[in-house]
Design a protein around this motif. Sequence first.
Motif, PDB file in Angstrom:
ATOM      1  N   LEU A  98       0.802  -1.220   0.000  1.00  0.00           N
ATOM      2  CA  LEU A  98       0.000   0.000   0.000  1.00  0.00           C
ATOM      3  C   LEU A  98       0.839   1.276   0.000  1.00  0.00           C
ATOM      4  O   LEU A  98       1.810   1.401   0.760  1.00  0.00           O
ATOM      5  N   ASP A  99       0.439   2.215  -0.859  1.00  0.00           N
ATOM      6  CA  ASP A  99       0.994   3.571  -0.878  1.00  0.00           C
ATOM      7  C   ASP A  99       2.446   3.647  -1.345  1.00  0.00           C
ATOM      8  O   ASP A  99       3.179   4.530  -0.933  1.00  0.00           O
ATOM      9  N   PHE A 100       2.875   2.718  -2.182  1.00  0.00           N
ATOM     10  CA  PHE A 100       4.176   2.852  -2.849  1.00  0.00           C
ATOM     11  C   PHE A 100       4.103   2.109  -4.172  1.00  0.00           C
ATOM     12  O   PHE A 100       3.199   1.294  -4.370  1.00  0.00           O
ATOM     13  N   HIS A 125      -1.525   5.092  -5.344  1.00  0.00           N
ATOM     14  CA  HIS A 125      -1.876   6.243  -6.188  1.00  0.00           C
ATOM     15  C   HIS A 125      -0.641   6.977  -6.737  1.00  0.00           C
ATOM     16  O   HIS A 125      -0.739   8.153  -7.085  1.00  0.00           O
ATOM     17  N   HIS A 126       0.531   6.292  -6.770  1.00  0.00           N
ATOM     18  CA  HIS A 126       1.701   6.904  -7.398  1.00  0.00           C
ATOM     19  C   HIS A 126       1.764   6.513  -8.874  1.00  0.00           C
ATOM     20  O   HIS A 126       1.308   5.442  -9.251  1.00  0.00           O
ATOM     21  N   LEU A 127       2.378   7.385  -9.679  1.00  0.00           N
ATOM     22  CA  LEU A 127       2.505   7.107 -11.110  1.00  0.00           C
ATOM     23  C   LEU A 127       3.466   5.941 -11.336  1.00  0.00           C
ATOM     24  O   LEU A 127       4.350   5.694 -10.523  1.00  0.00           O
ATOM     25  N   GLY A 310       7.796  10.578  -6.926  1.00  0.00           N
ATOM     26  CA  GLY A 310       6.630  10.895  -6.106  1.00  0.00           C
ATOM     27  C   GLY A 310       5.522  11.480  -6.949  1.00  0.00           C
ATOM     28  O   GLY A 310       5.339  11.109  -8.107  1.00  0.00           O
ATOM     29  N   HIS A 311       4.781  12.396  -6.354  1.00  0.00           N
ATOM     30  CA  HIS A 311       3.641  13.010  -7.026  1.00  0.00           C
ATOM     31  C   HIS A 311       4.048  14.333  -7.665  1.00  0.00           C
ATOM     32  O   HIS A 311       5.090  14.891  -7.328  1.00  0.00           O
ATOM     33  N   LYS A 312       3.180  14.866  -8.517  1.00  0.00           N
ATOM     34  CA  LYS A 312       3.490  16.134  -9.201  1.00  0.00           C
ATOM     35  C   LYS A 312       3.824  17.240  -8.187  1.00  0.00           C
ATOM     36  O   LYS A 312       4.791  17.965  -8.343  1.00  0.00           O
TER      37      LYS A 312
HETATM   38 MN    MN Z   1      -0.154   8.475  -0.289  1.00  0.00          MN
END
Ligand code: MN
Length: 344
Positions: A98-100, A125-127, A310-312
């Motif tokens: 989860l989350d990676f 939810h990471h690209l 990571g995220h934008k």
């Molecule tokens: Mn997260």
Amino acid sequence: MLEWLIPQEQMDALRTIINENEKFVVVAHKNPDGDAVGSSLAMMLYLRSIGKTANVVLPNSYPEFLAWLPAASEMVVYETAEEHARELVAAADVIFCLDFNSIPRLGVLGDAVAAASAPKVLIDHHLHPEDAFLLSLSAPEACSTSELVFRVIYRLSGAGALSQHMAQAIYTGMMTDTGSFAYASNRKDIYLIVAELIATGIDKDLIYRKVFYNYSTSRLRLMGYVLYSKLKFYPKSNAALITLTHDELMRFNVSKGDTEGLVNMPLQKKGVRFSCFLREELPGKINVSLRSVGDFPCNTLAAEFFGGGGHKNASGGEVHDTMEVAVDKFLKALNAYRKELTAE
Ligand code: MN
Ligand code: 5GP
């Protein structure tokens, strides 16, 4: 309304995997944040609620401001209970990730998970997730992994399956990953989900206070020091930098979590679009936290200059060298991205 983001075939595959197995382990990324911990605990509690054996195993400990979460103390931390963590991972029928998006994000736990015979299911939810998972529920549009865990529970068992404890964990993850719904949260269904969470009886104002009004004296003093003496602005690049050396962290008696969120503060200054925080965790090991606003993709910069991602608008990486070298990389990055940082 809540049926999209995770395709139905994936939900069917997930249902089969859960039905056909008994022992589940949930793992999340190193230096776990509110979303990593919240989503993992909610998933564990859900699996237990349907009669399965489930445990959360983390690479290292979670910040103190999350210790109040239900069942937080039951999480097994590899750094402090290596043998127990290894036993759980090796004995699992299925490992939820989860989350990676890639195994190296598990740090010290990575080898054990990679070596485990159990199939791995990603919820994240990471690209650009790695190709290491039997089933990959990857939805970069989601505000948080916790949002995805809500959707999983809701679609597998309906809103009635959501306990107040699961809702507390999910709300914490959604709140922390969106800066209290300040970014990455401009979708109607996020608030439909929040409405479902509140319907379980959670007190969202109390959760906010538990997470954010929980500073130590050293954290408040450190904020003053950072804002007064350590924050540098680079107006020609609409950027800001905070550095803290290992010596400074020792001097302010800084514990894990005390520096959380500092990187966001420079963005409050008018015009700043990009903020970088270099924290020398150990001599020669520098943790890089990056934040941006609007369209500037700090994850691209993180990958190019700091071996991260990571995220934008929220990303990070590491520098295994001196603070001078890390600052030099930051300055080179500003040069390379000046056009994007100053574009109208
Ligand atoms: Mn997260
Ligand atoms: P934070 O600044 O809160 O430590 O990290 C923000 C986000 O950046 C994390 O949620 C994660 O997506 C990403 N991130 C942080 N450090 C790393 C890293 O070393 N590698 C990668 N790929 N992503 C990172």
